[in-house]
Design a protein around this motif. Structure first.
Motif, mmCIF file in Angstrom:
data_model
loop_
_atom_site.group_PDB
_atom_site.id
_atom_site.type_symbol
_atom_site.label_atom_id
_atom_site.label_comp_id
_atom_site.label_asym_id
_atom_site.label_seq_id
_atom_site.Cartn_x
_atom_site.Cartn_y
_atom_site.Cartn_z
ATOM 1 N N GLY A 7 0.789 -1.262 0.049
ATOM 2 C CA GLY A 7 -0.037 0.093 -0.028
ATOM 3 C C GLY A 7 0.720 1.319 0.095
ATOM 4 O O GLY A 7 0.433 2.090 -0.554
ATOM 5 N N ILE A 8 1.956 1.172 0.812
ATOM 6 C CA ILE A 8 2.728 2.336 0.662
ATOM 7 C C ILE A 8 3.428 2.605 -0.667
ATOM 8 O O ILE A 8 3.550 3.723 -1.110
ATOM 9 C CB ILE A 8 3.953 2.178 1.908
ATOM 10 C CG1 ILE A 8 3.487 1.989 3.327
ATOM 11 C CG2 ILE A 8 5.011 3.106 1.857
ATOM 12 C CD1 ILE A 8 4.489 1.798 4.337
ATOM 13 N N LEU A 9 3.789 1.669 -1.453
ATOM 14 C CA LEU A 9 4.537 1.605 -2.595
ATOM 15 C C LEU A 9 3.383 2.181 -3.679
ATOM 16 O O LEU A 9 3.785 3.151 -4.504
ATOM 17 C CB LEU A 9 5.087 0.104 -3.230
ATOM 18 C CG LEU A 9 5.424 0.180 -4.596
ATOM 19 C CD1 LEU A 9 6.813 1.267 -4.698
ATOM 20 C CD2 LEU A 9 5.739 -1.103 -5.012
ATOM 21 N N ILE A 10 2.074 1.952 -3.504
ATOM 22 C CA ILE A 10 1.133 2.280 -4.295
ATOM 23 C C ILE A 10 1.113 3.705 -4.272
ATOM 24 O O ILE A 10 0.746 4.532 -5.027
ATOM 25 C CB ILE A 10 -0.398 1.531 -4.077
ATOM 26 C CG1 ILE A 10 -0.170 0.230 -4.543
ATOM 27 C CG2 ILE A 10 -1.452 2.407 -4.832
ATOM 28 C CD1 ILE A 10 -1.234 -0.724 -4.059
ATOM 29 N N ILE A 70 -5.853 7.103 -4.887
ATOM 30 C CA ILE A 70 -4.600 6.349 -4.781
ATOM 31 C C ILE A 70 -4.905 5.936 -3.330
ATOM 32 O O ILE A 70 -4.299 4.724 -3.244
ATOM 33 C CB ILE A 70 -3.515 7.493 -4.674
ATOM 34 C CG1 ILE A 70 -3.142 8.046 -6.088
ATOM 35 C CG2 ILE A 70 -2.348 6.762 -4.001
ATOM 36 C CD1 ILE A 70 -2.210 9.300 -6.165
ATOM 37 N N VAL A 71 -5.483 6.724 -2.449
ATOM 38 C CA VAL A 71 -5.323 6.219 -0.972
ATOM 39 C C VAL A 71 -6.280 5.308 -1.062
ATOM 40 O O VAL A 71 -6.169 4.022 -0.137
ATOM 41 C CB VAL A 71 -5.968 7.271 -0.350
ATOM 42 C CG1 VAL A 71 -6.234 6.986 1.448
ATOM 43 C CG2 VAL A 71 -4.987 8.393 -0.165
ATOM 44 N N MET A 72 -7.510 5.194 -1.548
ATOM 45 C CA MET A 72 -8.498 4.233 -1.814
ATOM 46 C C MET A 72 -7.890 2.688 -2.352
ATOM 47 O O MET A 72 -8.114 1.641 -1.634
ATOM 48 C CB MET A 72 -9.724 4.474 -2.389
ATOM 49 C CG MET A 72 -10.562 5.557 -1.938
ATOM 50 S SD MET A 72 -11.463 4.947 -0.513
ATOM 51 C CE MET A 72 -12.505 3.827 -1.017
ATOM 52 N N ALA A 73 -7.215 2.870 -3.269
ATOM 53 C CA ALA A 73 -6.445 1.541 -4.037
ATOM 54 C C ALA A 73 -5.516 1.181 -3.134
ATOM 55 O O ALA A 73 -5.520 -0.190 -2.795
ATOM 56 C CB ALA A 73 -5.968 2.027 -5.240
ATOM 57 N N ALA A 74 -4.844 2.219 -2.407
ATOM 58 C CA ALA A 74 -3.856 1.325 -1.395
ATOM 59 C C ALA A 74 -4.223 0.600 -0.104
ATOM 60 O O ALA A 74 -4.060 -0.391 0.205
ATOM 61 C CB ALA A 74 -3.088 2.631 -1.017
ATOM 62 N N GLY A 75 -5.466 1.334 0.206
ATOM 63 C CA GLY A 75 -6.434 0.534 1.335
ATOM 64 C C GLY A 75 -6.779 -0.723 0.850
ATOM 65 O O GLY A 75 -6.963 -1.709 1.715
ATOM 66 N N VAL A 76 -7.566 -0.938 -0.264
ATOM 67 C CA VAL A 76 -8.130 -2.114 -0.912
ATOM 68 C C VAL A 76 -7.134 -3.174 -1.002
ATOM 69 O O VAL A 76 -7.267 -4.253 -0.474
ATOM 70 C CB VAL A 76 -8.750 -1.912 -1.877
ATOM 71 C CG1 VAL A 76 -9.297 -3.029 -2.776
ATOM 72 C CG2 VAL A 76 -10.204 -0.956 -1.624
ATOM 73 N N VAL A 77 -6.049 -2.889 -1.931
ATOM 74 C CA VAL A 77 -4.978 -3.754 -2.090
ATOM 75 C C VAL A 77 -4.248 -4.084 -0.650
ATOM 76 O O VAL A 77 -3.993 -5.497 -0.594
ATOM 77 C CB VAL A 77 -3.720 -3.260 -2.898
ATOM 78 C CG1 VAL A 77 -2.600 -4.105 -3.235
ATOM 79 C CG2 VAL A 77 -4.468 -2.694 -4.294
ATOM 80 N N THR A 78 -4.033 -3.456 0.346
ATOM 81 C CA THR A 78 -3.401 -3.790 1.535
ATOM 82 C C THR A 78 -4.524 -5.013 1.944
ATOM 83 O O THR A 78 -3.862 -5.868 2.909
ATOM 84 C CB THR A 78 -3.045 -2.542 2.353
ATOM 85 O OG1 THR A 78 -2.365 -1.596 1.851
ATOM 86 C CG2 THR A 78 -2.519 -3.189 3.558
ATOM 87 N N GLY A 79 -5.742 -4.394 2.100
ATOM 88 C CA GLY A 79 -6.665 -5.315 2.762
ATOM 89 C C GLY A 79 -6.691 -6.689 2.149
ATOM 90 O O GLY A 79 -6.546 -7.800 2.930
ATOM 91 N N LEU A 80 -6.701 -6.879 0.947
ATOM 92 C CA LEU A 80 -6.661 -7.913 0.152
ATOM 93 C C LEU A 80 -5.372 -8.941 0.490
ATOM 94 O O LEU A 80 -5.595 -10.280 0.525
ATOM 95 C CB LEU A 80 -6.738 -7.791 -1.401
ATOM 96 C CG LEU A 80 -8.295 -7.173 -1.814
ATOM 97 C CD1 LEU A 80 -7.989 -6.888 -3.442
ATOM 98 C CD2 LEU A 80 -9.151 -8.104 -1.816
ATOM 99 N N VAL A 81 -4.268 -8.250 0.615
ATOM 100 C CA VAL A 81 -2.953 -9.088 0.658
ATOM 101 C C VAL A 81 -2.937 -9.399 2.249
ATOM 102 O O VAL A 81 -2.356 -10.481 2.455
ATOM 103 C CB VAL A 81 -1.767 -8.233 0.282
ATOM 104 C CG1 VAL A 81 -1.706 -7.921 -1.207
ATOM 105 C CG2 VAL A 81 -1.683 -7.070 1.056
ATOM 106 N N GLY A 82 -3.780 -8.782 3.062
ATOM 107 C CA GLY A 82 -3.848 -8.878 4.556
ATOM 108 C C GLY A 82 -4.738 -10.096 4.470
ATOM 109 O O GLY A 82 -4.934 -10.442 6.077
#
Length: 230
Positions: A6-9, A23-35
């Protein structure tokens, strides 16, 4: 490490100057998925976070309001008003505002802070108190006046809000210390804060007077030279 994607995004998104919210929404969603979170869980977390912190974004509402007021002459009116008071100076305005703002903070009354009140109302009044003699403020001195008035707001609210018996500051102290066996009486806590608030006003007033004298001396001299040339 993958959970930090998410930080990288965010870094890449801002580097490419993409839409900040996206950007922030995408980072949050991706971080949640990989988590390991599901889409419903991610949406629930985002919704709960927004609801619990919705008051933090209320200042955004003030920005278009202030913009409309300024477009319709709010700054001009504030400047014209203070221009009629011959003895008004930036320092006296800041001192008066600090005292009044702090007294009203004791009743939990808010004016809108730096963005909602200082910039569109108090700053034009302070600037007009110098420019009423026909001189033009230099940008550096204009910034100094803005900083002084912003300091007045922050000092008054920081020390004044604790004078409100049901204020967040008093309740924070109470909830923090009582689990350790310290009984906090809100009324006595407010009484103890009164001399602190008075001292803060006095110290800030002395500092504002020092700045005020320096600015007024400079522009009174300029005004006198201009008058003599005529």
């Amino acid at each position: 490490m993958i959970k930090l994607i998410g930080i990288l995004i965010i870094v890449i998104g801002f580097a490419l100057k993409l839409n900040a919210i996206s950007i922030v929404m995408a980072a949050g969603v991706v971080t949640g998925l990989v988590g390991g979170m599901t889409i419903p869980e991610i949406l629930t977390t985002l919704g709960d976070t927004f609801v619990s912190n919705r008051y933090m974004a209320m200042f955004i509402i003030t920005l278009p309001v202030v913009g409309v007021l300024e477009k319709n002459g709010l700054k001009q009116v504030a400047g014209d008003l203070i221009g009629k008071l011959k003895k008004a100076t930036p320092g006296l305005i800041a001192i008066g505002y600090t005292a009044i703002r702090g007294a009203l903070a004791a009743f939990n009354v808010s004016f809108g802070g730096v963005a909602g009140f200082i910039r569109p109302v108090i700053c034009p009044m302070a600037e007009a108190s110098v420019e009423k003699d026909g001189v033009k403020l230099e940008e550096e001195d204009r910034d100094t006046i803005k900083a002084m008035n912003s300091a007045a707001e922050n000092i008054a609210w920081f020390f004044g809000q604790v004078l409100f018996i049901a204020g967040s500051g008093i309740l924070l102290v109470k909830s923090t210390l009582e689990p350790f066996g310290y009984e906090i009486d809100p009324a006595k806590a407010v009484q103890a804060e009164i001399p602190v608030f008075v001292l803060a006003v006095v110290v800030s007033a002395i500092y504002f007077i020092m700045i005020d004298k320096k600015i007024m001396k400079k522009y009174k001299k300029k005004s006198g030279v201009k008058t003599n040339d005529k």
